[in-house]
Enzyme design. Structure first.
Site, PDB file in Angstrom:
ATOM      1  N   GLU B  51      -4.901  12.153   4.591  1.00 25.11           N
ATOM      2  CA  GLU B  51      -5.279  11.047   5.484  1.00 25.11           C
ATOM      3  C   GLU B  51      -6.146  11.519   6.646  1.00 25.11           C
ATOM      4  O   GLU B  51      -7.000  10.771   7.131  1.00 25.11           O
ATOM      5  CB  GLU B  51      -4.037  10.338   6.028  1.00 25.11           C
ATOM      6  N   GLN B 114      10.234   6.564   5.455  1.00 20.39           N
ATOM      7  CA  GLN B 114       8.816   6.554   5.837  1.00 20.39           C
ATOM      8  C   GLN B 114       8.487   5.512   6.899  1.00 20.39           C
ATOM      9  O   GLN B 114       7.386   4.980   6.942  1.00 20.39           O
ATOM     10  CB  GLN B 114       7.924   6.384   4.594  1.00 20.39           C
ATOM     11  N   LYS B 163       5.227  -4.464   5.382  1.00 20.73           N
ATOM     12  CA  LYS B 163       5.039  -4.789   3.959  1.00 20.73           C
ATOM     13  C   LYS B 163       5.220  -6.279   3.670  1.00 20.73           C
ATOM     14  O   LYS B 163       4.474  -6.858   2.870  1.00 20.73           O
ATOM     15  CB  LYS B 163       6.049  -3.971   3.157  1.00 20.73           C
TER      16      LYS B 163
END
Lengths: 167, 558
Positions: B51, B114, B163
């Site tokens: 990333e 996470q 999400k």
């Protein structure tokens, strides 16, 4: 070096206080007091901050605040053009020997007794930062158990409002 | 039309004029990646190896194009891996939008798998950031992020999207791309006062930085310089803003700035500073900096005007429109005496030119110059090679020097070069060192996969050269942890990644290699072994004043 007060109108959003204080921390501004409150509308909150420094530092503080997206208006409130007060709660040991002296000092400042027990007294005082500091200083002659002060609440004199000010 | 949050993300990016994004997928951003699949014909996604590489690529893309660079990552480690890239963009005022996924809104704050508070982490390194609270706010949040990133002083903005927001649906109507806020106008009175200061000065000097490039004020800069007959110097971030060989240009300022440029600024009686922030690497000892001159400071960010120095004339405004107004308030002036001084400084500087032959940093960069086109973007990493590149490279057009100035991010170069190549469509160059290159060389895989035409000039001295230079000068040659006892063989290494490479041991070999490298459709590495005790000169010792400038190696070894 002098003390100054800034009124900061911010968007009433989650985490705004954190954004403001995080900026103070990382840029190492000296903050004397800070208070946050609701305002006349749901849209905004108001932060009143007192700090000290020279004119350059004052300008930096205002400029860095203005850069934050959630900050809408930054306005210095001078002693001359504004009124400002804070609230003090002070808890003193209720010592029989000092009882009359504590009462006298409290009376002469117009401090109100809001809690009284055998061992302790809580006094409440509203006033300018200077007056409150002077009162605390006198109280140091006795046994101070705990202090809580709110920081300044301040408004500009006259019919001007902070929302009329453009950044 | 009713779309999922994930589709809205991609559609809004397309709506905002985005044609390429950089990123890396993961569990909490998987819905957005499904939408990227769906809209793959309209929006290219570049998959990097890490990333951090993606964030530097978005940065390199933004610096070369002036557009907003976009990077996408998943939650947790994906998001934290962006931090160095976002900080790099923040310190150099690069417009960037970073999009991260996060766990379900209902799980936020519970240390889920996470989960990380990326808005908290990036608070001090973004212009602004968001956690999207509901799908109805999503499109407008992205639009606002583009506006903030590109308005005024540009910078990075992060949007964290839980999400469930990616999965929820709502109505989406495309809009026109966000336009940056109107350019800030400078106060007319302030401009007039500054113009008067310039008109009465005898030794004016123009000092420009990255803010000039962000404002696209290159033409106005040259017009002003001609009008008032002033020499020009720049900060590291200003490099490529005007052609290096422009007769008025004296070069870079600062710790390793060009001698004539630094000395001329020191002797000037009026310094016109445009889009700079007087970083400590430029001023040295702040107390002694430019004591005898009046400083005019123009910047779009007023907080820069009172931060480091107290200018005689502080002007808050967009550099381009401020310059236009300033020019309108001035008449042509000539400064023949001043130019005699400037020319003598240049002659003095010329005496110190490195005349050695062979594989010296100067000869290597000088040779590279012959192969550059005006459009070639050149990225660097951080360290000695970066300073040599800044000092010796020849630029012909703006936005071609891509370097981490403010944060000084070793490992910036590989990602940035990939982004710069994709932004410009030109054969790109990376000038790097073995220390920096070792930090992010995994992005070679990205360059190979996407057939990125990239010439990598690796100056290999086997040491961390810049730190070694300080250790030599200020730490009694205690080379603590700067000697890289590595056995890395870079030529087979790049071949293993699927690229090409060669070691050049002479300038002749370097020429042949560059010839091949610029005709290779992919990453081509040229390893140039240089001496470990090459110095970057001139050097203004940290905290030193202009009188402390070290110009020759003889001064050091004495």
């Amino acid at each position: 070096m002098h003390e100054f007060t800034m009124a900061v109108l911010v968007k009433n959003k989650y985490g705004v206080l954190n954004r403001v204080t995080s900026m103070f921390r990382r840029r190492r501004f000296n903050i004397r007091s800070l208070s946050v409150s609701e305002t006349e509308t749901d849209e905004f909150s108001r932060i009143t901050v007192t700090s000290f420094g020279d004119d350059t530092e004052k300008r930096q503080l205002a400029d860095q605040l203005s850069k934050l997206e959630d900050v809408c208006v930054v306005r210095e409130l001078t002693a001359k053009d504004s009124v400002g007060f804070e609230l003090l709660l002070i808890k003193i040991r209720n010592d029989p020997e000092n009882r009359p002296a504590v009462r006298d000092t409290a009376d002469s400042y117009g401090a109100e007794t809001v809690d009284y027990t055998r061992d302790s007294v809580i006094l409440k005082l509203t006033g300018s930062t200077r007056r409150i500091s002077a009162f605390i200083d006198l109280m140091r002659d006795f046994s101070i158990l705990e202090i809580c002060r709110t920081g300044v609440a301040s408004l500009e004199r006259g019919n001007t409002t902070i929302r009329q000010v453009k950044i | 039309m009713i779309l999922s949050g994930a589709d809205i993300v991609v559609r809004t990016l397309i709506e905002q004029g985005c044609d390429v994004v950089f990123g890396y997928p993961g569990g909490q951003i998987i819905h957005v990646y499904d939408s990227l699949y769906k809209y793959r014909d309209e929006l290219t996604h570049v998959l990097t190896a890490h990333e951090q590489g993606a964030s530097h690529a978005a940065d390199g893309y933004a610096r070369t194009t002036g557009k907003v660079g976009v990077v996408i990552a998943t939650s947790g480690p994906g998001a934290t891996n962006l931090v160095t890239g976002i900080a790099t963009a923040y310190l150099d005022s690069v417009p960037m939008v970073a999009i991260t996924g996060n766990v379900l809104s209902s799980h936020l704050g519970s240390d889920s798998f996470q989960e990380i508070d990326i808005t908290g982490i990036t608070l001090p390194i973004t212009k602004h950031n968001y956690v999207v609270g509901c799908v109805e706010e999503l499109a407008d949040t992205i639009r606002e992020a583009f506006k903030i990133a590109s308005s005024g002083r540009p910078g990075p903005v992060l949007i964290d999207i839980p999400k469930d927001i990616q999965m929820a649906k709502c109505d989406y109507e495309p809009q026109a791309p966000s336009v940056p806020d109107e350019r800030r106008q400078a106060d007319d009175n302030r401009i007039r006062e500054a113009a008067e200061c310039i008109a009465t000065s005898e030794r004016p000097f123009i000092y420009f930085g990255g803010g000039l490039i962000s404002s696209n004020a290159e033409d106005e800069l040259l017009e002003l310089a001609d009008l008032i007959d002033a020499p020009l110097g720049c900060s590291l971030m200003g490099i490529s803003g005007i052609p290096t060989d422009h007769p008025r240009f004296l070069g870079m300022q600062g710790m390793h700035g060009h001698y004539a440029s630094s000395m001329a600024m020191h002797r000037a009686d009026c310094i016109i500073s445009l889009g700079v922030r007087f970083n400590d690497r430029v001023t040295g000892n702040r107390e002694k900096f430019a004591k005898n001159s009046k400083i005019i400071h123009i910047d779009v960010d007023s907080s820069e005007l009172s931060k480091i120095i107290s200018p005689a004339h502080a002007i808050r405004g967009d550099v381009k429109v401020s310059l236009r107004k300033l020019i309108d308030n001035l008449s042509p002036i000539k400064h023949e005496e001043w130019w005699k001084t400037v020319d003598s400084l240049r002659e003095e500087e010329a005496k110190n030119t490195d005349k050695r032959e062979g594989m010296t940093p100067f000869r290597i960069i000088e040779t590279l110059n012959d192969y550059l086109k005006p459009e070639t973007p050149i990225a660097t990493d951080v360290g000695q090679h970066q300073m040599w590149a800044a000092q010796y490279l020849n630029f012909k057009s703006s936005r071609k020097f891509i370097t981490s100035g403010g944060l000084g991010t070793m490992g910036f170069g590989m990602g940035a070069a990939i982004g710069a190549q994709m932004g410009t469509g030109e054969h790109a160059v990376l000038v790097t060192g073995d220390g920096s290159f070792g930090m992010t060389l995994q992005e070679l895989s990205t360059a190979v996969s996407y057939k990125i035409p990239l010439v990598i000039v690796l100056l290999n001295n086997g040491v961390l050269g810049m730190v070694r230079q300080w250790q030599t000068l200020f730490f009694d040659k205690h080379y603590s942890n700067t000697i890289l006892e590595r056995k890395t063989d870079f030529v087979p290494l790049i071949k293993a990644f699927g690229g090409e490479g060669v070691r050049a041991t002479s300038i002749e070999e370097l020429k042949t290699s560059l010839e091949k490298a610029f005709s290779y459709e992919g990453p081509y590495l040229i390893e140039c072994v240089i001496d470990k005790d090459e110095f970057v000169l001139p050097m203004l010792p940290p905290g030193g004043a202009i009188d402390d400038i070290i110009v020759k190696e003889d001064d050091l070894r004495a």
